[in-house]
Design a protein around this motif. Structure first.
Motif, PDB file in Angstrom:
ATOM      1  N   GLU A   1      33.939  45.674  19.062  1.00 48.72           N
ATOM      2  CA  GLU A   1      34.708  46.930  19.013  1.00 48.72           C
ATOM      3  C   GLU A   1      35.632  47.100  20.223  1.00 48.72           C
ATOM      4  O   GLU A   1      36.538  47.932  20.212  1.00 48.72           O
ATOM      5  N   LEU A   2      35.374  46.319  21.282  1.00 47.79           N
ATOM      6  CA  LEU A   2      36.206  46.498  22.483  1.00 47.79           C
ATOM      7  C   LEU A   2      37.572  45.818  22.352  1.00 47.79           C
ATOM      8  O   LEU A   2      38.462  46.050  23.174  1.00 47.79           O
ATOM      9  N   ILE A   3      37.733  44.970  21.342  1.00 56.62           N
ATOM     10  CA  ILE A   3      39.010  44.255  21.198  1.00 56.62           C
ATOM     11  C   ILE A   3      40.150  45.261  21.019  1.00 56.62           C
ATOM     12  O   ILE A   3      40.064  46.171  20.193  1.00 56.62           O
ATOM     13  N   GLY A   4      41.181  45.099  21.854  1.00 64.36           N
ATOM     14  CA  GLY A   4      42.318  46.019  21.814  1.00 64.36           C
ATOM     15  C   GLY A   4      42.151  47.189  22.774  1.00 64.36           C
ATOM     16  O   GLY A   4      43.059  47.996  22.913  1.00 64.36           O
ATOM     17  N   ARG A   5      40.970  47.269  23.435  1.00 61.71           N
ATOM     18  CA  ARG A   5      40.748  48.405  24.350  1.00 61.71           C
ATOM     19  C   ARG A   5      40.857  47.959  25.809  1.00 61.71           C
ATOM     20  O   ARG A   5      40.784  46.790  26.137  1.00 61.71           O
ATOM     21  N   MET A   6      40.997  48.953  26.663  1.00 57.07           N
ATOM     22  CA  MET A   6      41.074  48.710  28.105  1.00 57.07           C
ATOM     23  C   MET A   6      39.684  48.965  28.674  1.00 57.07           C
ATOM     24  O   MET A   6      39.115  50.031  28.421  1.00 57.07           O
ATOM     25  N   VAL A   7      39.103  47.997  29.413  1.00 55.03           N
ATOM     26  CA  VAL A   7      37.753  48.205  29.965  1.00 55.03           C
ATOM     27  C   VAL A   7      37.730  47.817  31.446  1.00 55.03           C
ATOM     28  O   VAL A   7      38.620  47.127  31.937  1.00 55.03           O
ATOM     29  N   GLN A   8      36.687  48.275  32.134  1.00 52.24           N
ATOM     30  CA  GLN A   8      36.495  47.901  33.534  1.00 52.24           C
ATOM     31  C   GLN A   8      35.447  46.788  33.591  1.00 52.24           C
ATOM     32  O   GLN A   8      34.423  46.880  32.905  1.00 52.24           O
ATOM     33  N   VAL A   9      35.690  45.759  34.409  1.00 53.44           N
ATOM     34  CA  VAL A   9      34.689  44.699  34.571  1.00 53.44           C
ATOM     35  C   VAL A   9      34.485  44.407  36.055  1.00 53.44           C
ATOM     36  O   VAL A   9      35.361  44.681  36.871  1.00 53.44           O
ATOM     37  N   ARG A  10      33.298  43.851  36.375  1.00 51.51           N
ATOM     38  CA  ARG A  10      33.071  43.391  37.752  1.00 51.51           C
ATOM     39  C   ARG A  10      33.101  41.859  37.747  1.00 51.51           C
ATOM     40  O   ARG A  10      32.398  41.218  36.956  1.00 51.51           O
ATOM     41  N   ILE A  11      33.915  41.277  38.634  1.00 50.17           N
ATOM     42  CA  ILE A  11      34.095  39.817  38.653  1.00 50.17           C
ATOM     43  C   ILE A  11      32.847  39.161  39.260  1.00 50.17           C
ATOM     44  O   ILE A  11      32.427  39.494  40.378  1.00 50.17           O
ATOM     45  N   THR A  12      32.271  38.195  38.504  1.00 55.83           N
ATOM     46  CA  THR A  12      31.053  37.538  38.981  1.00 55.83           C
ATOM     47  C   THR A  12      31.226  36.022  39.140  1.00 55.83           C
ATOM     48  O   THR A  12      30.430  35.372  39.801  1.00 55.83           O
ATOM     49  N   LYS A  13      32.245  35.457  38.513  1.00 62.15           N
ATOM     50  CA  LYS A  13      32.447  34.000  38.596  1.00 62.15           C
ATOM     51  C   LYS A  13      33.920  33.687  38.758  1.00 62.15           C
ATOM     52  O   LYS A  13      34.765  34.301  38.105  1.00 62.15           O
ATOM     53  N   ALA A  14      34.188  32.695  39.642  1.00 61.84           N
ATOM     54  CA  ALA A  14      35.575  32.262  39.818  1.00 61.84           C
ATOM     55  C   ALA A  14      35.700  30.819  39.334  1.00 61.84           C
ATOM     56  O   ALA A  14      34.933  29.959  39.771  1.00 61.84           O
ATOM     57  N   HIS A  15      36.592  30.570  38.401  1.00 63.33           N
ATOM     58  CA  HIS A  15      36.896  29.204  37.977  1.00 63.33           C
ATOM     59  C   HIS A  15      38.325  28.894  38.404  1.00 63.33           C
ATOM     60  O   HIS A  15      38.980  29.723  39.034  1.00 63.33           O
ATOM     61  N   LEU A  16      38.809  27.717  37.949  1.00 66.39           N
ATOM     62  CA  LEU A  16      40.147  27.313  38.366  1.00 66.39           C
ATOM     63  C   LEU A  16      41.240  28.187  37.720  1.00 66.39           C
ATOM     64  O   LEU A  16      42.172  28.629  38.374  1.00 66.39           O
ATOM     65  N   HIS A  17      41.103  28.408  36.403  1.00 62.06           N
ATOM     66  CA  HIS A  17      42.161  29.144  35.704  1.00 62.06           C
ATOM     67  C   HIS A  17      41.666  30.443  35.076  1.00 62.06           C
ATOM     68  O   HIS A  17      42.392  31.073  34.301  1.00 62.06           O
ATOM     69  N   SER A  18      40.435  30.803  35.340  1.00 59.38           N
ATOM     70  CA  SER A  18      39.917  32.038  34.738  1.00 59.38           C
ATOM     71  C   SER A  18      38.765  32.583  35.585  1.00 59.38           C
ATOM     72  O   SER A  18      38.336  31.947  36.550  1.00 59.38           O
ATOM     73  N   LEU A  19      38.270  33.755  35.163  1.00 62.05           N
ATOM     74  CA  LEU A  19      37.159  34.394  35.872  1.00 62.05           C
ATOM     75  C   LEU A  19      36.066  34.735  34.866  1.00 62.05           C
ATOM     76  O   LEU A  19      36.332  34.887  33.673  1.00 62.05           O
ATOM     77  N   GLY A  20      34.838  34.869  35.389  1.00 60.67           N
ATOM     78  CA  GLY A  20      33.747  35.391  34.567  1.00 60.67           C
ATOM     79  C   GLY A  20      33.435  36.788  35.102  1.00 60.67           C
ATOM     80  O   GLY A  20      33.639  37.078  36.279  1.00 60.67           O
ATOM     81  N   ALA A  21      32.959  37.680  34.217  1.00 64.11           N
ATOM     82  CA  ALA A  21      32.722  39.048  34.680  1.00 64.11           C
ATOM     83  C   ALA A  21      31.622  39.718  33.880  1.00 64.11           C
ATOM     84  O   ALA A  21      31.177  39.210  32.844  1.00 64.11           O
ATOM     85  N   LEU A  22      31.172  40.867  34.408  1.00 62.58           N
ATOM     86  CA  LEU A  22      30.205  41.715  33.690  1.00 62.58           C
ATOM     87  C   LEU A  22      30.906  43.022  33.355  1.00 62.58           C
ATOM     88  O   LEU A  22      31.670  43.554  34.174  1.00 62.58           O
TER      89      LEU A  22
END
Ligand code: SAM
Ligand code: SF4
Length: 424
Positions: free
Chosen positions: A399-420
């Motif tokens: 249901e979140l697709i198309g919505r604006m959400v807040q996330v906390r960054i937990t992982k750093a990769h080369l071209h992207s991030l992981g978050a909660l």
């Protein structure tokens, strides 16, 4: 730009055709092409070769090639590919219904690579249902960088009247759209030649006021024409995202002059400093070309050094590819392919270190993400982009697709991030 043009083709043909995901079902098969490097051109010919069998099985299917390769090759393409029905240039998109009708009536194979003074863009319905949209603000380019085929295949620079652009964005916002990316080869010269008195910052201000527009981006701005007024917009206009793509191409003043870029490395670094002063934390991305004719190891070292000094968050890098009609294709001292490959690898390695370091600095931070869909790598996860344009993957409901959400960054990769996902 090609994505936008393909969307326009689908819209203009929407009355007579519907999109299909299966080539076997198609009555019309159009290939939109790019000529910026030779490799993209080769891909077109290889796809056309593979389509021969399909065309033999389904001779009633019309096969057309549009875009920059079509513009560049014209009639030659028809001669080279006997199973091709139609070749239409970069300005031919809007003539497609008429061209297809002509093909059906006359049974003659057709070529149309003429330029039109103004293109009648269509600002009608959203095709994909996406909350993001590309919007062309100008066509063509008059800069004639010595390596670049764009001025030859896309024609002279022409801005689109601001009223048309605003209307296209309004229609999109009315349908629930949230993010708009304005497109032009050199958006900084937007407004030149129009009867109305408007600049690119003026256009940004008008769009930023539209209710419902959450995010505004643009690409590409030429470093030579990056004005103080435009830099100021990043601090001034809330929807304008804190990211700029500012292609530098090279770090050697000799090579920049040979490329006809109109700025020095010092000018470029000065503009980067001013952007960072006006908008602290702004994400900076760029393009590099390695192996331009005459590039020595010292010139290349200048590029490596500039990459470090500017500390880009991300970059695209390309091996110089000689293009028909361009000045640099005839320059002496063309660089051997192996040397280009080797320099590209060194540049890539350095940028990867910089990108990773830049992503690691975000660990622990909270950011706003516009959710675009399910992640391509791990399709149980959602993905979206930060305002800096960085991709973030995280667990969350559909249901979140198309919505604006807040996330906390937990992982750093080369071209992207992981978050909660934060409590939203
Ligand atoms: N208008 C934009 C500007 O001036 O920055 C660039 C548009 S071009 C379509 C995108 C990128 O393709 C350029 O920034 C350049 O790095 C790359 N490019 C263009 N011509 C090229 C060539 N002949 N060989 C390799 N890369 C090329
Ligand atoms: Fe090509 Fe961009 Fe230069 Fe225009 S400004 S000639 S599009 S690289």
């Amino acid at each position: 730009m090609n994505v936008y043009d393909s969307e326009q083709m689908a819209l203009i043909l929407g009355q007579d055709y519907e999109l299909t995901g299966r080539a076997e079902d198609a009555d019309l098969y159009l290939i939109n092409t790019c000529a910026i490097r030779r490799k993209s051109e080769e891909k077109v010919l290889s796809l056309l070769g593979r389509l021969k069998a399909l065309k033999q099985r389904r001779p009633q299917m019309l096969l057309g090639v549009g875009g920059c390769v079509a513009q560049q090759e014209g009639e030659k393409l028809l001669q080279q590919v006997p199973h091709l029905d139609l070749v239409f240039g970069t300005h031919g998109v809007y003539k497609l219904p008429a061209l297809l009708k002509q093909r059906q009536e006359t049974k003659q194979r057709l070529v149309d690579t003429s330029f039109s003074p103004d293109l009648p863009y269509i600002s009608q319905p959203r095709l994909s249902g996406s909350v993001q949209k590309l919007v062309t603000v100008m066509q063509g380019c008059d800069n004639y960088c010595t390596y670049c085929v764009v001025p030859y295949v896309r024609g002279p620079e022409r801005s689109r009247p601001s009223g048309d652009i605003v209307r296209e964005v309004e229609v999109f916002l009315g349908q629930g759209g949230r993010e708009v990316t304005l497109l032009g080869q050199n958006v900084n010269s937007y407004g030149r030649g129009l009867s109305e008195n408007i600049t690119f910052p003026g256009l940004l201000r008008r769009l930023a006021e539209l209710p419902g527009l959450a995010r505004l981006r643009f690409t590409t701005s030429h470093p030579r024409d990056l004005s103080e007024e435009l830099i100021g917009c990043f601090a001034e206009l809330p929807p304008l995202c804190e990211h700029i793509h500012l292609p530098v191409q090279a770090g050697s003043n000799k090579i920049l002059a040979e490329m006809n870029r109109g700025y020095s490395r010092e000018d470029y670094l000065d503009r980067v400093n001013r952007l960072r002063q006006a908008c602290p934390g702004i994400a900076l991305s760029t393009d590099f070309i390695v192996g331009f004719p005459g590039e020595t190891e010292t010139d290349f070292q200048d590029t490596m050094q500039l990459m470090q000094e500017a500390a880009f968050d991300s970059a695209f890098y390309f091996k110089y590819s000689p293009r028909p009609q361009t000045a640099a294709a005839a320059f002496p001292d063309q660089i051997p392919e192996a040397m280009k490959t080797e320099r590209l690898a060194r540049l890539k390695k350095l940028q990867e270190q910089l990108s990773f370091a830049s992503n690691q600095r975000l660990l622990g931070e909270v950011g706003q993400v516009l959710v675009e869909g399910f992640s391509k790598q791990k399709n149980t996860q959602l993905y979206g982009r930060l305002r800096s344009n960085l991709v973030v993957n995280f667990d969350g409901p559909r249901e979140l697709i198309g919505r604006m959400v807040q996330v906390r960054i937990t992982k750093a990769h080369l071209h992207s991030l992981g978050a909660l996902l934060c409590e939203n």
